[in-house]
Scaffold this active site. Structure first.
Site, short mmCIF file in Angstrom:
data_model
loop_
_atom_site.label_atom_id
_atom_site.label_comp_id
_atom_site.label_asym_id
_atom_site.label_seq_id
_atom_site.Cartn_x
_atom_site.Cartn_y
_atom_site.Cartn_z
N ASP A 114 0.87 -1.18 0.00
CA ASP A 114 0.00 0.00 0.00
C ASP A 114 0.91 1.23 0.00
O ASP A 114 1.37 1.66 -1.04
CB ASP A 114 -0.94 -0.09 1.21
CG ASP A 114 -2.02 0.97 1.18
OD1 ASP A 114 -1.98 1.82 0.27
OD2 ASP A 114 -2.92 0.95 2.04
N LYS A 142 -1.26 -1.79 -4.67
CA LYS A 142 -2.32 -0.79 -4.87
C LYS A 142 -1.78 0.36 -5.69
O LYS A 142 -0.78 0.96 -5.32
CB LYS A 142 -2.81 -0.26 -3.52
CG LYS A 142 -3.89 -1.08 -2.94
CD LYS A 142 -4.51 -0.40 -1.74
CE LYS A 142 -5.32 -1.43 -0.99
NZ LYS A 142 -5.92 -0.90 0.22
N PHE A 164 -10.07 -1.26 -0.58
CA PHE A 164 -9.71 -2.17 0.50
C PHE A 164 -10.20 -3.57 0.17
O PHE A 164 -11.38 -3.78 -0.09
CB PHE A 164 -10.30 -1.71 1.83
CG PHE A 164 -9.65 -2.38 3.00
CD1 PHE A 164 -8.44 -1.92 3.51
CD2 PHE A 164 -10.21 -3.52 3.56
CE1 PHE A 164 -7.81 -2.57 4.56
CE2 PHE A 164 -9.58 -4.18 4.61
CZ PHE A 164 -8.39 -3.70 5.11
N ASP A 171 -6.99 -9.46 5.58
CA ASP A 171 -8.06 -9.38 6.56
C ASP A 171 -8.69 -8.00 6.61
O ASP A 171 -8.11 -7.00 6.18
CB ASP A 171 -7.52 -9.69 7.96
CG ASP A 171 -6.66 -8.55 8.50
OD1 ASP A 171 -5.69 -8.15 7.81
OD2 ASP A 171 -6.96 -8.03 9.60
N ARG A 177 -9.62 -13.77 6.24
CA ARG A 177 -8.36 -14.27 5.67
C ARG A 177 -8.57 -15.58 4.93
O ARG A 177 -7.84 -15.91 4.01
CB ARG A 177 -7.31 -14.48 6.77
CG ARG A 177 -6.82 -13.20 7.41
CD ARG A 177 -5.55 -13.50 8.22
NE ARG A 177 -5.24 -12.45 9.18
CZ ARG A 177 -4.56 -11.34 8.90
NH1 ARG A 177 -4.15 -11.11 7.67
NH2 ARG A 177 -4.29 -10.45 9.83
P1 IMP Z 1 1.75 -0.47 3.82
O1 IMP Z 1 2.72 -0.55 4.95
O2 IMP Z 1 0.99 0.82 3.78
O3 IMP Z 1 2.37 -0.81 2.47
O4 IMP Z 1 0.62 -1.51 4.13
C1 IMP Z 1 0.83 -2.85 3.92
C2 IMP Z 1 0.10 -3.68 4.96
O5 IMP Z 1 -1.18 -3.14 5.26
C3 IMP Z 1 -0.11 -5.04 4.35
O6 IMP Z 1 0.87 -5.93 4.82
C4 IMP Z 1 -1.50 -5.40 4.83
O7 IMP Z 1 -1.41 -6.15 6.02
C5 IMP Z 1 -2.20 -4.10 5.13
N1 IMP Z 1 -3.11 -3.70 4.05
C6 IMP Z 1 -2.97 -2.71 3.15
N2 IMP Z 1 -3.99 -2.61 2.30
C7 IMP Z 1 -4.84 -3.59 2.65
C8 IMP Z 1 -6.12 -4.06 2.12
O8 IMP Z 1 -6.69 -3.54 1.14
N3 IMP Z 1 -6.68 -5.11 2.76
C9 IMP Z 1 -6.11 -5.73 3.81
N4 IMP Z 1 -4.92 -5.35 4.34
C10 IMP Z 1 -4.29 -4.29 3.76
#
Ligand code: IMP
Ligand code: MG
Length: 190
Positions: A114, A142, A164, A171, A177
């Site tokens: 993300d 994303k 999302f 989850d 999950r």
């Molecule tokens: P980041 O650190 O912002 O890249 O977020 C990554 C983490 O956030 C992932 O390992 C997921 O656990 C969680 N995450 C981000 N987007 C989603 C989503 O759409 N659904 C579920 N979990 C998400």
């Protein structure tokens, strides 16, 4: 569980085909790295897969069985999205980081990229141990126009719009999950 799903974004058959191709590609790249080092007279280095818990559990389990390669597995637990929030709140390591990664070929596996905070933290901590190589693999990335992520993974299963998603390890508030496809939840379920 099923009544909370709005629509399926990526079907389990499509996921399986992509995971198979990814596993083969990654295994070939890792084997090539080891071969080159062997040819240069250096220690080829072990392969260590580092799944980021809990989201990478399902993806990681499928991916490793598509990688015909000698490897060990050493998990890392990261918390992000504390509580019910769906907005990124930063990442922190829970518990121990894998040790003795010096000279190894590390493949970090996560469910979704993300903001990239999670993988940026994991990668910089692992790099301190001076692995021979480090690669990042995510099932989903994303795409956010005008908002580049902090890291660029070597391997991405699918690019998805900024929604999302749950299922196949991902989850919402700890649930869904075990849903086999990647799906979007109904508004009233969130
Ligand atoms: P980041 O650190 O912002 O890249 O977020 C990554 C983490 O956030 C992932 O390992 C997921 O656990 C969680 N995450 C981000 N987007 C989603 C989503 O759409 N659904 C579920 N979990 C998400
Ligand atoms: Mg996660």
């Amino acid at each position: 569980m099923f009544r909370d799903i709005e629509r399926v974004l990526i079907d389990q058959g499509v996921i399986a085909a992509r995971v198979r191709a990814l596993g083969q590609e990654i295994a070939e790249d890792l084997a090539r790295d080891q071969r080159r080092r062997r040819e240069n007279g250096t220690d080829p280095g072990r392969v260590v897969l580092v799944p980021v818990l809990t989201g990478a559990m399902v993806f990681g389990a499928d991916l490793i069985r598509q990688m015909p390669l000698k490897m060990s597995i050493d998990v890392v637990a990261v918390s992000s999205y504390p509580g019910r929030s769906v907005a990124s709140k930063g990442a922190s390591i829970r518990g121990e980081l894998p040790q003795n990664l010096g000279g190894t070929h590390v493949l970090v596996v996560d469910d979704i990229l993300d903001s990239g905070q999670t993988l940026a933290v994991v990668r910089s901590l692992i790099c301190e141990q001076e692995p021979a190589s480090i690669r990042l693999c995510v099932l989903l990335e994303k795409k956010k126009p005008g908002e580049p992520s902090l890291v660029k993974p070597e391997y991405v299963g699918f690019e998805i719009p900024d929604e999302f998603v749950v299922g196949y390890g991902l989850d919402y508030n700890g649930f869904y999950r075990n849903y086999p496809d990647i799906a979007v939840l109904k508004h009233e379920a969130m």
